[in-house]
Design an enzyme around this catalytic site. Structure first.
Site, PDB file in Angstrom:
ATOM      1  N   HIS A 528       0.821  -1.201   0.000  1.00 40.77           N
ATOM      2  CA  HIS A 528       0.000   0.000   0.000  1.00 40.77           C
ATOM      3  C   HIS A 528       0.866   1.265   0.000  1.00 40.77           C
ATOM      4  O   HIS A 528       0.938   1.978  -1.000  1.00 40.77           O
ATOM      5  CB  HIS A 528      -0.953  -0.011   1.196  1.00 40.77           C
ATOM      6  CG  HIS A 528      -1.882   1.158   1.243  1.00 40.77           C
ATOM      7  ND1 HIS A 528      -2.528   1.555   2.384  1.00 40.77           N
ATOM      8  CD2 HIS A 528      -2.272   2.041   0.276  1.00 40.77           C
ATOM      9  CE1 HIS A 528      -3.274   2.610   2.132  1.00 40.77           C
ATOM     10  NE2 HIS A 528      -3.135   2.931   0.857  1.00 40.77           N
ATOM     11  N   HIS A 533       1.568   4.963  -2.812  1.00 41.62           N
ATOM     12  CA  HIS A 533       1.744   6.348  -2.337  1.00 41.62           C
ATOM     13  C   HIS A 533       3.151   6.879  -2.602  1.00 41.62           C
ATOM     14  O   HIS A 533       3.332   7.897  -3.278  1.00 41.62           O
ATOM     15  CB  HIS A 533       1.446   6.424  -0.839  1.00 41.62           C
ATOM     16  CG  HIS A 533       0.002   6.368  -0.501  1.00 41.62           C
ATOM     17  ND1 HIS A 533      -0.763   7.487  -0.238  1.00 41.62           N
ATOM     18  CD2 HIS A 533      -0.842   5.311  -0.367  1.00 41.62           C
ATOM     19  CE1 HIS A 533      -1.994   7.132   0.037  1.00 41.62           C
ATOM     20  NE2 HIS A 533      -2.085   5.815  -0.039  1.00 41.62           N
ATOM     21  N   HIS A 719      -3.850   0.795  -6.438  1.00 41.11           N
ATOM     22  CA  HIS A 719      -4.160   1.430  -5.152  1.00 41.11           C
ATOM     23  C   HIS A 719      -5.571   1.086  -4.698  1.00 41.11           C
ATOM     24  O   HIS A 719      -5.798   0.798  -3.521  1.00 41.11           O
ATOM     25  CB  HIS A 719      -4.000   2.949  -5.241  1.00 41.11           C
ATOM     26  CG  HIS A 719      -4.332   3.638  -3.961  1.00 41.11           C
ATOM     27  ND1 HIS A 719      -5.540   4.273  -3.739  1.00 41.11           N
ATOM     28  CD2 HIS A 719      -3.638   3.756  -2.800  1.00 41.11           C
ATOM     29  CE1 HIS A 719      -5.558   4.761  -2.521  1.00 41.11           C
ATOM     30  NE2 HIS A 719      -4.424   4.471  -1.921  1.00 41.11           N
ATOM     31  N   ASN A 723      -6.433  -0.729  -1.153  1.00 33.21           N
ATOM     32  CA  ASN A 723      -6.858   0.287  -0.183  1.00 33.21           C
ATOM     33  C   ASN A 723      -8.319   0.166   0.232  1.00 33.21           C
ATOM     34  O   ASN A 723      -8.633   0.116   1.418  1.00 33.21           O
ATOM     35  CB  ASN A 723      -6.616   1.689  -0.741  1.00 33.21           C
ATOM     36  CG  ASN A 723      -7.000   2.761   0.262  1.00 33.21           C
ATOM     37  OD1 ASN A 723      -6.282   3.010   1.237  1.00 33.21           O
ATOM     38  ND2 ASN A 723      -8.145   3.403   0.058  1.00 33.21           N
ATOM     39  N   ILE A 867      -6.458   9.002  -1.199  1.00 38.62           N
ATOM     40  CA  ILE A 867      -6.716   8.858   0.237  1.00 38.62           C
ATOM     41  C   ILE A 867      -5.718   7.840   0.790  1.00 38.62           C
ATOM     42  O   ILE A 867      -5.239   6.976   0.050  1.00 38.62           O
ATOM     43  CB  ILE A 867      -8.160   8.397   0.518  1.00 38.62           C
ATOM     44  CG1 ILE A 867      -8.474   8.403   2.012  1.00 38.62           C
ATOM     45  CG2 ILE A 867      -8.393   7.014  -0.048  1.00 38.62           C
ATOM     46  CD1 ILE A 867      -8.445   9.751   2.660  1.00 38.62           C
TER      47      ILE A 867
END
Length: 867
Positions: A528, A533, A719, A723, A867
């Site tokens: 993740h 990110h 993602h 997520n 997010i």
């Protein structure tokens, strides 16, 4: 009026271009006063076809200055009249000067009745600050035309390069709110050395020992005690951490973030204060800290911090947990805003807020305990990207034996031979029936240190068997610890095999829990955070520094970067920092980011593409006859099945788009902006990996297509897959415990006997306690929600993002392909033969379903890591 006068007026009117400028002004009183004092906002059109020589070189001719009038608050539309000037011709950009004292958000400018053209549209979507904040005193905005650098009209080339220079900055100084500068830095802002050594973590990036992707440079002053560490901003300023202004959350999303912060506080979670920002005063924060400290203290003293049974866990979803009232609350009530007080302290006694029921227990509250559901979630759960095909037995270790000794697996054929449907181990491997979830090597270098904290954990290897019905079941789990006499002596290991009753049944359930703890931490830190990110941020920085907004690749990638820098900045401030929420909720504790740093050493950009990833893990083989170029080893692998459909749709869209602008490979090689972009991605953004031979050279259209498709896949679908299922799967802590507090009890002890006499209590005493469960659940509930302004894959926030009809048609085809994929997913989820689509928990796999409503849906692929 005479006929002559009327004719003159008509001719003048024919030379008028009507303009509509739309902006948002949040400071109506201030700007009205500025207008009264004669401080105006002016607009000048820039010619795309006629140039003039200036002190700064050749640039497009400027039209007459036009001022905006009649300011008002909120979203405002201004009607402007522009004279059509023959020596200006077709406008391709405009200058805007803000002589007010406050900023405003400029949305669009639309020109009508432009001779020989008709309509010219400018999509701005940017903050315009007072003129003194810009070196040139003005901002430039371009029309939504798309140009390769060498095909840019002569009049716009100067402004194109000038804009890029402003976005690059000079690499020095502290970044301020109004800056638009994109620059790189290492992760030296996670520590607080001024507070003591327990608040210090390694600097990530810039060294062979701790390589890492780069993050956005903020330029804050160094800490007092370590000049290599950047000072941190206060809790109350967390939401104001620097990112370029246009990368900040929208007002709508910011309102969601504030609401999430209140929800965290309402659930009695002290770290939630860090998400509230400057909406509350220092005095209020201190008051809330005091309240929550007493609350935690009372909870601990009353043994509130332990779940007694699985039914006790379910109470979280049935109305909250009652906590004793405190007599001193009334004395502090006036210092706490009413919205906080209302949620924190109910009149019928204190209660933690009720949580939504996670999907994994909606239909069956015990299905998570089955071996089939355990295996199914490795193919269709929150972390379906780690499982590999087993290709050697017993599994071996890649750890350096000179440093770590022998870490090869102790699982033998005797452990598993009775569970292979008559196959020998070698036959099962040859027939692609054995798989492994291997968290041994990534974890073992940190395990000794981790187990010196409050966490107590094993490094695990899990062997799984593919049954005839297409489902996976675990058949052996190895639990390993560093040798007590030193790392050089290797590991000590025990092997556990399936059992359903008595003490052995509890030991098997705990073995699966330890494997899930490993998988949960690896998912959060590597799959993740690191792989989506952190890995995407350098591409965002390089794109804005080197590719003009006029560039086709900038227009292609820009939607897939939305909100990422802002959420990453917030994460550095409250989530991944020393002592942050991540360290409080996952097992590696203070070693969390160091562990992700160690795994970045193995990161390979080319293997982030889904087909390459599946082949690398042995979950697929190349097959030119297959629709996606690969054939899956497990046919019913929902993540891979849906993912390959999404991947192919993305790559088809990118291919069509790239072919609009690049007619051959030579066009790629002649694009200097593209060359600078890729060079900067490799040498600066991912500079610690710059010497890797796997980087594409960016000499061909195929290299550009594959690279852009990979970036889009990672930012959107990958993602989403790792997520938005966090709460649906892990919102019920026993299914995905993020940490464990004790090792297996020794025979002959009361705890060992409890494995048989009270198995639920024994399980819950091992995994995450109540308060940390609530903290983790609150966090992942927030991370699993779609905000009200989310833009999903196949959508754009503005339909007029380009004037090129071929590109628009290709994008429409992309949207149609995604809708067809949704239909296929619905159909497969109804097919009872595909047992992994729903599993024992009866939870349809929808994490790669492209569209979604807002909120906690367990589906939907946003365009970006938002997010």
């Amino acid at each position: 009026m005479t006929e002559v006068d009327r004719n003159k007026r008509m001719k003048l009117e024919e030379k008028k271009m009507k303009g509509t400028l739309i902006l948002r002004n949040n400071h109506s009183v201030a700007t009205t006063f500025d207008e009264f004092l004669g401080r105006k906002v002016s607009v000048q059109l820039i010619s795309a076809v006629h140039s003039e020589s200036t002190a700064k070189g050749l640039r497009g001719k400027l039209g007459k200055e036009t001022n905006l009038k009649s300011w008002k608050g909120g979203d405002s539309s201004f009607e402007l009249d522009f004279d059509f000037e023959e020596d200006i011709g077709i406008p391709g950009a405009f200058l805007i000067v803000n002589r007010h004292r406050r900023e405003f958000y400029l949305k669009t400018l639309t020109l009508e009745h432009v001779p020989n053209v008709g309509r010219v549209h400018f999509i701005c979507n940017s903050w315009v600050y007072p003129e003194e904040h810009y070196d040139n005193r003005y901002r430039v905005f371009f029309s939504n035309q798309t140009y390769l650098p060498e095909k840019t009209p002569e009049g716009l080339r100067h402004f194109r390069e000038e804009e890029l220079q402003e976005l690059r900055g000079n690499g020095t100084g502290k970044r301020e709110e109004w800056h638009r500068i994109y620059d790189y830095d290492v992760y030296n802002d996670l520590s607080e050395p001024d507070r003591g050594p327990e608040h210090v973590r390694p600097i990530l990036g810039g060294s062979s020992e701790f390589p890492y992707p780069r993050r956005c440079r903020t330029g804050r002053a160094p800490s007092k005690t370590d000049p290599n560490m950047e000072s941190r901003i206060s809790i109350l300023q967390s939401l104001n951490i620097y990112v370029p202004k246009d990368e900040r959350f929208s007002d709508l999303k910011m309102a969601d973030v504030y609401a999430y912060g209140i929800k965290l506080v309402s659930q009695g979670l002290l770290p939630g204060l860090e998400s509230i920002g400057d909406k509350i005063s220092d005095e209020v924060v201190l008051t809330l800290e005091r309240v929550l400290h007493h609350k935690f203290e009372s909870i601990s003293s009353n043994n509130f911090n332990e779940f007694s049974s699985f039914e006790d866990v379910l109470k979280l979803y049935k109305g909250g947990l009652t906590i004793p009232k405190f007599s001193f609350l009334e004395s502090v009530r006036e210092k706490i805003p009413s919205e906080f007080f209302k949620e924190l302290f109910r009149s019928d006694g204190e209660q933690l807020s009720k949580f939504p029921v996670p999907q994994v227990i909606k239909e069956d509250t015990s299905a998570w305990q089955t071996d089939e559901e355990f295996g199914r979630e490795l193919l269709a759960g929150i972390c379906p990207v780690v499982i590999r095909r087993l290709q050697e037995f017993p599994p071996t270790s890649t750890l350096d034996p000179r440093k770590f000794g022998n870490h090869n697996s102790t699982i033998t054929e005797d452990h598993i031979k009775h569970q292979l449907d008559g196959f020998s181990v070698l036959e099962a491997i040859k027939n692609n029936r054995l798989f492994i979830l291997d968290h041994h090597d990534p974890l073992m270098p940190f395990l000794r240190g981790i187990n010196e904290t409050s966490t107590k954990i094993y490094a695990t290897r899990t062997i799984l068997f593919l049954q005839n019905n297409g489902t996976l079941i675990p058949i052996a789990i190895e639990l390993s610890l560093p040798h007590p006499d030193g790392d050089q002596f290797g590991a000590i290991s025990t092997v556990h095999t399936p059992a359903s009753e008595g003490r052995k049944g509890t030991l098997w359930l705990l073995a699966k829990a330890y494997a899930n703890v490993n998988d949960s931490g690896y998912h959060q830190l590597i799959c993740h955070w690191l792989h989506t990110h952190a890995a995407i941020e350098p591409f965002i920085i390089a794109t804005n520094r080197q590719l003009s907004i006029l560039h086709p690749i900038h227009k292609l990638l820009h939607p897939h970067f939305r909100d990422t820098m802002n959420i990453n900045g917030l994460s550095r401030q409250t989530l991944i920092n020393a002592g942050g929420l991540l360290e409080k909720t996952v097992f590696p504790d203070k070693y969390a980011l160091e562990m992700s740093c160690n795994m970045y050493k193995k990161w390979d950009f080319t293997k982030q593409a889904l087909p390459a990833d599946l082949i690398d893990r042995g979950m697929a083989v190349e097959d030119a006859a297959s629709p996606h170029g690969v054939r899956l080893i497990i046919d019913d692998y929902p993540f891979a099945v849906d993912g390959l459909e999404i991947w192919s749709a993305i790559k088809s869209w990118v291919t069509d788009y790239v072919f609009v602008y690049y007619k051959n490979d030579e066009d790629i090689q002649n694009d200097n902006e593209l060359k600078s972009w890729w060079e900067e991605v490799v040498t600066k953004g991912h500079g610690d990996k710059k010497d890797e031979l796997w980087w594409p050279k960016m000499h061909t259209r195929e290299e550009l297509i594959e690279s852009c498709a990979t970036i889009i896949w990672v930012a959107s679908a990958l993602h989403a897959a790792v997520n938005f299922g966090q709460y649906p799967y892990a919102g019920y802590m026993p299914n995905r415990p993020p940490l464990s507090r004790r090792l297996l009890p020794e025979p002959g002890t009361e705890d060992y006997d409890e494995l048989e006499t009270n198995p639920e209590k024994a399980f819950l005493k091992t995994v995450t306690p109540k308060l940390q469960s609530i903290l983790g659940m609150s966090l992942i509930e927030i991370l699993s929600r779609h905000s009200a302004d989310e833009v999903f894959l196949g959508e754009r926030d503005t339909p007029e993002w380009t004037t090129d009809n071929e590109a628009l048609e290709a994008f429409n085809n992309f949207g149609a392909n995604l809708r067809e994929i949704e239909r296929k997913i619905d159909e497969m989820n109804r097919d009872k033969r595909l047992r992994n689509r729903t599993g024992p928990a009866q939870m349809p796999y929808t994490l790669l379903y492209p569209s979604s409503e807002i909120g906690l849906t367990g589906r939907g692929i946003p365009n970006s890591v938002s997010i």
